[in-house]
Design an enzyme around this catalytic site. Structure first.
Site, PDB file in Angstrom:
ATOM      1  N   SER A  33      47.648  34.317  28.118  1.00 21.70           N
ATOM      2  CA  SER A  33      49.080  34.064  28.172  1.00 21.70           C
ATOM      3  C   SER A  33      49.615  34.264  29.576  1.00 21.70           C
ATOM      4  CB  SER A  33      49.809  34.991  27.188  1.00 21.70           C
ATOM      5  OG  SER A  33      51.193  34.759  27.216  1.00 21.70           O
ATOM      6  N   HIS A  45      57.005  35.900  29.786  1.00 19.56           N
ATOM      7  CA  HIS A  45      55.996  36.148  28.749  1.00 19.56           C
ATOM      8  C   HIS A  45      56.655  36.533  27.429  1.00 19.56           C
ATOM      9  CE1 HIS A  45      52.905  38.382  26.523  1.00 19.56           C
ATOM     10  NE2 HIS A  45      52.018  37.655  27.175  1.00 19.56           N
ATOM     11  N   ARG A  55      57.108  39.215  33.178  1.00 21.60           N
ATOM     12  CA  ARG A  55      57.181  39.855  31.860  1.00 21.60           C
ATOM     13  C   ARG A  55      58.307  39.252  31.019  1.00 21.60           C
ATOM     14  NH1 ARG A  55      54.965  45.221  30.430  1.00 21.60           N
ATOM     15  NH2 ARG A  55      55.689  45.698  28.337  1.00 21.60           N
TER      16      ARG A  55
END
Length: 216
Positions: free
Chosen positions: A26, A54, A51
């Site tokens: 990912s 994600h 982050r």
């Protein structure tokens, strides 16, 4: 991309080989989507944006996330000193993990409910006032309530509320954009997401990313 601020074992919450493999793949996808857009950011800023993307599966956050120059340093100082973290709603509080300091949310506190009714303001705004009355000192994390963000800015500027930094990413079409713009114009270390986008996943991703930086 810059230095990886999360260890192999804890990357994006992975704790097993299968989890790590999924998180690793990912992360590779996220990097391929946003690397060119964040190349001018510092390695720590890149880590935060990565982050967020994600957590949301939305590469647009690489373009709309704006970080003040002193935000990361001031936030890390606060976390290392184990200052408080104040959230606008309990869902944001629940998502923050591995923090050794105190995390508070007053939105369901009896005093906040009474203050909201008496002053005819939102419970989210009242909760920020209650935190101030309880001598809050630390980082404010707002992922949902623009009224809480407006109230925090007002208390810092007019009453000297002890706020080290603000994560201001409320989501929505009423007040969210305006509250973020107000934060960027305030003399408070901050991170925002421009426009209506934001929410609990974004607020939590930013906060946990900062905590990981301190751990590393």
């Amino acid at each position: 991309m810059g230095k990886n601020y999360e260890s192999r074992e804890t990357m994006m919450g992975a704790s097993t080989k299968q989890g790590y493999d999924i998180a690793s793949k990912s992360r590779e996808i996220v990097r391929s989507l946003i690397e060119a857009k964040i190349k001018n950011l510092s390695s720590k800023e890149q880590s935060i944006v990565e982050r967020i993307v994600h957590s949301t599966a939305d590469p647009e956050y690489a373009e709309i996330t704006k970080i003040s120059s002193n935000f990361i340093d001031e936030s890390i100082k606060s976390i290392k000193a184990k200052k408080g973290i104040l959230t606008d709603i309990n869902m944001v509080k629940a998502g923050i993990n591995k923090y050794e300091g105190e995390i508070n949310c007053y939105i369901s506190h009896d005093d906040a409910i009474k203050l909201a009714k008496d002053e005819q303001i939102t419970r989210a705004a009242a909760a920020i006032r209650i935190a101030h009355q309880n001598d809050f000192d630390g980082i404010i994390v707002i992922g949902n309530a623009p009224t809480a963000l407006f109230e925090a800015i007002n208390l810092v500027e007019k009453e000297g509320m002890k706020v080290r930094s603000i994560i201001g990413v409320p989501v929505g079409f009423v007040g969210a954009t305006e509250s973020k713009e107000a934060l960027t114009n305030a003399n408070i270390p901050n991170i925002i997401t421009k426009g209506p986008k934001g929410g609990t996943p974004v607020a939590v991703a930013i906060t946990n990313s900062l905590i990981r930086m301190c751990d590393d």
